[in-house]
Design a protein around this motif. Structure first.
Motif, PDB file in Angstrom:
ATOM      1  N   LYS A 169       0.831  -1.210   0.000  1.00 19.41           N
ATOM      2  CA  LYS A 169       0.000   0.000   0.000  1.00 19.41           C
ATOM      3  C   LYS A 169       0.864   1.257   0.000  1.00 19.41           C
ATOM      4  O   LYS A 169       0.570   2.230  -0.703  1.00 19.41           O
ATOM      5  N   ASP A 176       2.403   1.707  -3.478  1.00 20.28           N
ATOM      6  CA  ASP A 176       1.414   2.233  -4.416  1.00 20.28           C
ATOM      7  C   ASP A 176       1.174   3.726  -4.207  1.00 20.28           C
ATOM      8  O   ASP A 176       1.057   4.488  -5.168  1.00 20.28           O
ATOM      9  N   ARG A 177       1.126   4.140  -2.952  1.00 28.44           N
ATOM     10  CA  ARG A 177       0.913   5.550  -2.640  1.00 28.44           C
ATOM     11  C   ARG A 177       2.093   6.392  -3.136  1.00 28.44           C
ATOM     12  O   ARG A 177       1.906   7.439  -3.763  1.00 28.44           O
ATOM     13  N   LYS A 220       2.108   6.669  -6.955  1.00 31.94           N
ATOM     14  CA  LYS A 220       1.105   7.615  -7.432  1.00 31.94           C
ATOM     15  C   LYS A 220       1.574   9.052  -7.217  1.00 31.94           C
ATOM     16  O   LYS A 220       1.431   9.903  -8.102  1.00 31.94           O
ATOM     17  N   ARG A 227      -5.486  11.214 -15.906  1.00 35.76           N
ATOM     18  CA  ARG A 227      -5.594   9.753 -15.867  1.00 35.76           C
ATOM     19  C   ARG A 227      -5.222   9.216 -14.486  1.00 35.76           C
ATOM     20  O   ARG A 227      -5.866   8.308 -13.975  1.00 35.76           O
ATOM     21  N   ILE A 228      -4.204   9.795 -13.864  1.00 40.09           N
ATOM     22  CA  ILE A 228      -3.792   9.358 -12.525  1.00 40.09           C
ATOM     23  C   ILE A 228      -4.860   9.708 -11.500  1.00 40.09           C
ATOM     24  O   ILE A 228      -5.217   8.896 -10.650  1.00 40.09           O
ATOM     25  N   MET A 229      -5.371  10.910 -11.579  1.00 37.68           N
ATOM     26  CA  MET A 229      -6.352  11.369 -10.595  1.00 37.68           C
ATOM     27  C   MET A 229      -7.696  10.662 -10.734  1.00 37.68           C
ATOM     28  O   MET A 229      -8.423  10.519  -9.767  1.00 37.68           O
ATOM     29  N   ASN A 230      -8.023  10.185 -11.948  1.00 41.30           N
ATOM     30  CA  ASN A 230      -9.297   9.492 -12.161  1.00 41.30           C
ATOM     31  C   ASN A 230      -9.197   7.990 -11.989  1.00 41.30           C
ATOM     32  O   ASN A 230     -10.163   7.282 -12.200  1.00 41.30           O
ATOM     33  N   GLY A 231      -8.056   7.476 -11.640  1.00 37.97           N
ATOM     34  CA  GLY A 231      -7.931   6.053 -11.347  1.00 37.97           C
ATOM     35  C   GLY A 231      -7.530   5.184 -12.508  1.00 37.97           C
ATOM     36  O   GLY A 231      -7.916   4.028 -12.565  1.00 37.97           O
ATOM     37  N   ASP A 232      -6.793   5.700 -13.490  1.00 38.34           N
ATOM     38  CA  ASP A 232      -6.270   4.914 -14.613  1.00 38.34           C
ATOM     39  C   ASP A 232      -7.361   4.167 -15.373  1.00 38.34           C
ATOM     40  O   ASP A 232      -7.286   2.957 -15.579  1.00 38.34           O
ATOM     41  N   LYS A 233      -8.394   4.846 -15.784  1.00 45.16           N
ATOM     42  CA  LYS A 233      -9.443   4.197 -16.571  1.00 45.16           C
ATOM     43  C   LYS A 233      -8.968   4.043 -18.007  1.00 45.16           C
ATOM     44  O   LYS A 233      -8.327   4.923 -18.571  1.00 45.16           O
TER      45      LYS A 233
END
Length: 125
Positions: A67, A70-71, A74, A92-98
């Motif tokens: 964890k 990952d933090r 990011k 893309r990073i702020m929206n969760g890599d959709k």
């Protein structure tokens, strides 16, 4: 289910037992009583005490490290996107890599008749 003798860290104190949050402990027993909310018995070597704890109060060291990695990853990507003024990467990073493909599928609009047919089919089943 965690193994006996496994090293865990105390991450919360749900039942306010004055657990030493942030300290490590070892699992010494399972509590198999169905009428009990506690899942494990842990031993905290620093205090030389045993505690009954639910599974939500403890976490494996590997999970906590992952964890944190990952933090940090990011945060580093956000810093890079800001430094290079890369707006697309930042969003893309702020929206969760959709994925772009998933966004296109979600943008498709169904006609009202198709929507009603789909609802009726699900209701029929």
């Amino acid at each position: 289910m965690l193994k006996l003798g496994q090293k865990v860290y105390i991450v919360s104190d749900s039942f306010e037992q004055n657990l030493p949050i942030g300290d490590y402990a070892y699992i010494i027993a399972y509590d198999r009583n169905a009428d009990n909310v506690f899942d494990y018995v842990i031993r905290v070597p620093k205090l030389n005490k045993h505690y009954y704890v639910p599974a939500s109060d403890i976490e494996l060291e590997e999970v906590l490290i992952q964890k944190e990695v990952d933090r940090l990853e990011k945060e580093a990507l956000i810093d890079f996107a800001l430094a290079t003024k890369n707006e697309e990467l930042f969003k893309r990073i702020m929206n969760g890599d959709k994925d772009d493909a998933n966004q296109e599928v979600n943008k498709e609009v169904q006609s009202s008749q198709d929507f009603v047919k789909q609802i009726n089919l699900k209701a029929w089943i």
